[in-house]
Design a protein around this motif. Sequence first.
Motif, PDB file in Angstrom:
ATOM      1  N   ARG A 536       0.811  -1.220   0.000  1.00  0.00           N
ATOM      2  CA  ARG A 536       0.000   0.000   0.000  1.00  0.00           C
ATOM      3  C   ARG A 536       0.851   1.280   0.000  1.00  0.00           C
ATOM      4  O   ARG A 536       0.309   2.379   0.095  1.00  0.00           O
ATOM      5  CB  ARG A 536      -0.935  -0.014   1.222  1.00  0.00           C
ATOM      6  N   ASP A 558      -3.686   7.263   6.090  1.00  0.00           N
ATOM      7  CA  ASP A 558      -4.722   6.432   5.475  1.00  0.00           C
ATOM      8  C   ASP A 558      -4.184   5.068   5.031  1.00  0.00           C
ATOM      9  O   ASP A 558      -4.846   4.350   4.278  1.00  0.00           O
ATOM     10  CB  ASP A 558      -5.330   7.150   4.275  1.00  0.00           C
ATOM     11  N   ARG A 562      -6.120   2.116   2.560  1.00  0.00           N
ATOM     12  CA  ARG A 562      -5.804   2.126   1.129  1.00  0.00           C
ATOM     13  C   ARG A 562      -6.019   0.748   0.507  1.00  0.00           C
ATOM     14  O   ARG A 562      -5.860  -0.279   1.160  1.00  0.00           O
ATOM     15  CB  ARG A 562      -4.342   2.517   0.909  1.00  0.00           C
TER      16      ARG A 562
END
Length: 604
Positions: A536, A558, A562
């Motif tokens: 990610r 985040d 993701r």
Amino acid sequence: MHPTIETVTTRIRARSKASREKYLGRIAEARAKGVKRGHLSCGNLAHGFAACSASEKEALIGTTLPNLGIVSAYNDMLSAHQPLKDYPEQIKAAVAGHATAQFAGGVPAMCDGVTQGQTGMELSLFSRDVIAMATAVSLSHDMFDAALMLGVCDKIVPGLLIGALSFGHLPTVFVPAGPMPSGLPNAEKSRIRQLYAEGKVGRKELLEAEAASYHAPGTCTFYGTANSNQMLMEVMGLHMPGAAFVNPGTPLRAALTAAAAKRVAGATALGNDYRPIGEMVDEKALVNAIVGLVATGGSTNHTIHLIAVAAAAGIKLEWQDFADISGVTPLLCRIYPNGQADVNHFQAAGGFGFLVRELLGAGLLHRDVKTLVGDGLEAYAQEPYLDGDQLRWRDAPAQSLDLDVLRPASNPFAPDGGIRVLGGNLGQSIIKVSAVKPTHRVIEAPAMVFTSQHAVQKAFKDGLLHKDVVVVVKGQGPRANGMPELHQLTPALGVLLDLGYKVALVTDGRMSGASGKVPAAIHLSPEAVADGPIARIRDGDIIRLDTETGELNVKAPDLATRKSDVPDTSAHEAGCGRELFAGFRALVGGAEHGAASFGWEGIV
């Protein structure tokens, strides 16, 4: 004993109690059955000695003389294993009249140097498990009272050891071939490699330098996984003392080979000095192995292999064990790639005997271990020599003969061994900092994400990496493509470092004994194809790698939400035999569990 060494040993023993007891019970049961060939039917035994001489057949019919099984990684393409060609006949001659010996089987031996950056490298790590299985097949005929393992290089020795531990009731000696004589100095080899990476010399000059480095029978002389193997076999007491770094084709090398055969013949259950390998490879021996590894700046491959070896003996090692031991073990050696000297220089400076004496004196090695030659590790603080035609041992040199290569524990190159565990929101990884300058041990820079080392090389040639950067190479773990080593990244990343950029590598792949001056967080687990967080990471994400605090984090709030960008591995499924290893890729465990495909219950 140093209190940290005692603490780590105690916790390994505690977490391994049930599985170790189960393993020891199994080898005790095998021993209790007595001489194995004594239980074979007449037809079984006749098949087993059909090709033997009349005197050998007579000995094998009885159960008073031991029969030795020879398992060899000989081939004549690879310099490290070419000298093993004549070993079986030397072994048979050495034990004539006292034992018999049979060539039990051969195991494959591939070379990471030949396959580096090539498709065949994707079979390399799995070859260890193939070798372990081939070793078990070789010993499966129940004809043997002891075994000799002939092998040297990267996956070969760990594979032989795992296979031998499956027959843990058999005394087993490892018999090396020794390093080739020194060739082109390592500093010059490194210079030519870097000039080639910069486009300043051509392939002709590069090949000339490489051929001058790797030029004769014997092991490559740099301190990678192959020579780390030999150090480990000594510190675990599975070699004859001082056998690791004696050059092939010398009288001393031949004498050590003969002595190994005689010693293991005297260590069987038929005599009064029984030394089964499954008892010798215990928690203390494995802690000694880790101490030896970090004290010498050895290969990071062994943070995988030793875990798999331990599991084969019912023992649970963890990466934190390596880190804690490394934290209190001084670095006593500078051998290429952690210095400019090679293993021949190390041997001349005082060698393994000097190293063991220093580590024993500092309370970092367990003395009270069972070795091939006796109870206690003191014999391995000696060095072999020939007195006429007699093999003898003497104390290792009292002083290092070259403090640029080998130092006493009171004056180390560094206060710790340099292997550390990094952790954070990307998972857990290993880093070796013994060759990384302190100014490069904390890196915070934007990521550039790749799915192959070839893509990194192209980006370097195109000038895209000439900046502060954390190079992320994902899809290189055991499940993805067999976890090939990424040595070809070293010259390019080294150039960037020399140009003054902040540079680091983060990968779920391996770098092994070539881990050098560029900080490299390797073996990152979980790997990308197992939906590890590395899948990610995006270009431009800020990654912080801090070897002082043990931090490896990406500054991406985040990250957990993701969508994973899992690499497409379909191109790695066939060709060059890769289709035959689909089962290995499906079954293999993570790097932190030894990247083994066996799945020992309760161990990995």
